[in-house]
Design an enzyme around this catalytic site. Structure first.
Site, PDB file in Angstrom:
ATOM      1  CB  SER A 144      32.074 -44.290   1.333  1.00 29.74           C
ATOM      2  OG  SER A 144      32.801 -43.087   1.491  1.00 29.74           O
ATOM      3  CE1 TYR A 157      29.015 -41.584  -2.623  1.00 30.47           C
ATOM      4  CE2 TYR A 157      30.359 -40.764  -0.819  1.00 30.47           C
ATOM      5  CZ  TYR A 157      30.158 -41.660  -1.848  1.00 30.47           C
ATOM      6  OH  TYR A 157      31.095 -42.630  -2.097  1.00 30.47           O
TER       7      TYR A 157
END
Length: 264
Positions: A144, A157
């Site tokens: 990501s 995260y």
């Protein structure tokens, strides 16, 4: 005949979102698909769709919880028994929960690391030695942009995706000696049901929805990279440019972007 004709491609988290789109495009290219996710009913529906739309008869589906190592070992052993070899592993399974660090629930923190990091490593270890022995293969890890630049309300995260990038970068150098390709995929926010879990309030989608990537675009970039030595896929380009600028001038980016970063 296409580049992927007859190649065995394993996709985790294939029941929805990005994994679902990757599976459809790979089927269109003639790949032999092995689709993995916890929700077997959704995988069965995807299998039916692929078989109908692409006359593809080589679709295997398995229920898999990547956070359970014994489950990973059992499922991959069965895949090797059925398929003989795996040409491409796409580690797509993952989830996020957006909370301020002081509000993060321990069980969610633990679950994110189990799925996003340890599950990815377990699946990779299940195929790695086989690819090394064959001196061919491709491992694609979905990371990501959050793994390059963390922002408020994504501390856990982002930490998992930083870990994925660290693991992927080391793995790439190790496996290059065995002619096994390793690619990291670093997308920004994608318009999938990821945010139903990450941000149930809907505030994040409301604020950044117009900049979200379509999963088909990301999936197509991944399909095009299979079999190449592409190091990273970074989308969208403008967001990756921000990550690069952040690496060079972190204080400036944190100061100028503070207001925008808190829109999660």
């Amino acid at each position: 005949m296409t580049r992927l004709q007859g190649k065995t491609i394993v996709i985790t988290g294939a029941s929805s979102g990005l994994g679902y789109e990757i599976a459809k495009l790979a089927a269109q290219e003639g790949a032999k698909l092995v689709l993995l996710a916890r929700r077997l009913d959704r995988l069965q529906l995807l299998k039916q769709k692929i078989e109908q739309d692409f006359a593809q008869k080589d679709v295997l589906v398995y229920s898999l919880d990547v956070s359970k190592r014994t489950n990973v070992e059992e499922v991959f052993a069965e895949i090797f028994t059925r398929c003989g070899s795996i040409d491409v592993l796409i580690n797509n399974a993952g989830f996020g929960v957006f909370d301020y660090a002081h509000e993060a629930k321990w069980e969610e923190t633990e679950a994110m690391f189990q799925v996003n990091v340890l599950g990815l490593i377990a699946c990779t270890q299940a195929v790695m030695s086989h690819m090394q022995a064959r001196r061919s293969g491709h491992i694609i890890n979905i990371a990501s942009q959050a793994g390059k630049m963390a922002t408020p309300k994504s501390s856990v995260y982002a930490a998992t995706k930083h870990a994925v990038l660290g693991y992927t970068n080391s793995l790439r150098m190790e496996l290059a000696r065995d002619h096994v390709h390793v690619t990291a995929v670093n997308p920004g926010p994608i318009a999938t049901d990821f945010f139903a879990t990450a941000d149930p309030s809907g505030a994040y989608v409301a604020n950044v929805g117009k900049w979200m990537l379509q999963p088909e675009k990301v999936a197509r970039a991944i399909i095009q990279a299979i079999g190449t030595n592409k190091r990273e896929i970074n989308l969208p380009k403008w967001m990756n440019a921000g990550s690069v600028f952040y690496t060079l001038f972190p204080r400036v980016v944190e100061r100028l972007g503070r207001k925008a970063f808190f829109k999660k």
